[in-house]
Design a protein around this motif. Structure first.
Motif: not given
Length: 397
Positions: A8, A11-12, A52-53, A58, A246
């Motif tokens: 994760q 990507l954040e 994002v999720q 994810l 994500g």
């Protein structure tokens, strides 16, 4: 859980860097409240608040899309219509692709270039069955600049009509066709990069068989005020789950697809980016409509000279140790000299191996070449490999 956390964090960082630099309030897609209802974790992306999720995480969302079907909200993308008898020819003056000969009901990938041949944005465009029109979809982070660029250069030759009144959903995965056939009989007859208008539930939609995951699937453009009802209808199907940004990122990287701002940008030419396939013969040297687009001299010269004459090339990479290699990691040769940089990278859920895309000096671009990524001071061996990393499953009929 540890593996998911490692997956994760980069990507954040990418998403937070994509928030509005001026601190403007985030925009919301028509499905914003639905994302919250479904428990999504929202992040800034391209000026929007985006999921994002979801609670499943994810990895589960990634596998859901590879094995069944996933629904993506991509309404942050820009949609516009080019209208008029000269629309296709005008569009060709901005992109190095064949728009004039695109058959009705077909879609094509294109590149918006600057005067140096750099990629301002990559996009998709579709020619409806009727009317002198092209429908264009551009990246969300670029859409304001793209619209201004297009309006400035061809606004006198055709109508350039932004469509903020439209939403865009993507239904992706091996079960996507079964789902859509159930709701809109005939959708299953579409082939990859074709499309048609059809009714799904109570919504009149433009459906194209395309997407950003490497799987079979569809992208659905429809009036924004009908998007929530359609999304609920699709999510009510047993094969479908909601998917966030994500998993969209991990899916597209496994498919070897570029992310603008990471893998391509205004300093990257089509040949360097290994996107020469997107330029049809009619626009190349010897073609009936050669050149005539920004940066044509450089782009055509690089195409004619071949990839070996380029100073650098985009390549696929697989790490030989189980250490994820992230964007901006330096790439080195065996002696420790810098030879390039990673543009995207992660631990690929489908093959459980660290993969990456990046740019290397051309002498290191051959399949099987060994390079090293510098990760927190450690040299991680990687091999240049063919892409996609996971086989594509586009439906070609």
């Amino acid at each position: 859980m540890a593996r998911a956390v490692v997956f994760q964090l980069p990507l954040e960082k990418l998403l937070s860097a994509s928030s509005d630099p001026n601190g403007a309030p985030l925009l919301k897609t028509p499905l914003h409240d639905l994302h919250l209802e479904l428990g999504a974790r929202m992040v800034p992306f391209a000026g929007y608040s985006m999921p994002v999720q979801y609670p499943t995480g994810l990895l589960a969302e990634h596998h859901q899309t590879r094995r069944a079907a996933g629904l993506f909200d991509v309404s942050h993308m820009g949609q516009l219509r080019l209208q008029g008898a000269d629309a296709a020819a005008a569009f060709e003056s901005l992109v190095p692709v064949d728009a004039i000969d695109l058959a009705p009901g077909r879609q094509r990938y294109g590149l918006l270039l600057n005067e140096q041949g750099g990629i301002i944005d990559d996009l998709m465009f579709f020619k409806p069955a009727q009317g002198e029109t092209l429908l264009v979809v551009v990246n969300g982070a670029c859409k304001v600049g793209d619209l201004a660029h297009i309006q400035q250069h061809i606004g006198r030759r055709c109508e350039v009509i932004p469509r903020p009144d439209l939403a865009l959903l993507a239904l992706q995965g091996p079960q996507a066709a079964n789902v859509l056939q159930r709701l809109a009989p005939g959708a299953e007859r579409l082939t990859f990069m074709s499309g048609a208008t059809m009714r799904i539930g109570a919504a009149d939609c433009l459906v194209t068989r395309s997407g950003y995951t490497g799987e079979d699937g569809f992208e659905i453009s429809l009036p924004a005020d009908q998007a929530l009802v359609l999304a609920r209808l699709l999510l009510a199907q047993p094969e479908v789950k909601p998917i966030g940004l994500g998993a969209r990122n991990s899916l597209r990287l496994e498919a070897g697809l570029c992310l603008h701002g990471n893998d391509i940008d205004a300093s990257t030419t089509p040949a360097e980016a290994a996107l020469a396939w997107s330029i049809q013969k009619v626009r190349r040297n010897g073609g009936a409509r050669v050149g005539g687009f920004p940066g044509a001299a450089r782009v055509l010269s690089e195409l004619s000279s071949g990839p070996d004459a380029l100073p650098r090339q985009r390549v696929g990479l697989i790490a030989q140790e189980r250490i994820p290699v992230r964007e901006h990691s330096e790439l080195q040769d065996g002696a420790g000299a810098r030879i390039g940089e990673v543009s995207s990278g992660l631990l690929a859920p489908s093959i459980d191996q660290p993969i990456a895309m990046g740019y290397v000096n051309t002498e290191f671009s051959s399949i099987g070449a060994e390079v090293f990524a510098l990760v927190r001071g450690k040299r991680v061996p990687m091999k240049v490999c063919a892409m996609p990393f996971v086989p594509n499953h586009y439906f070609r009929g």
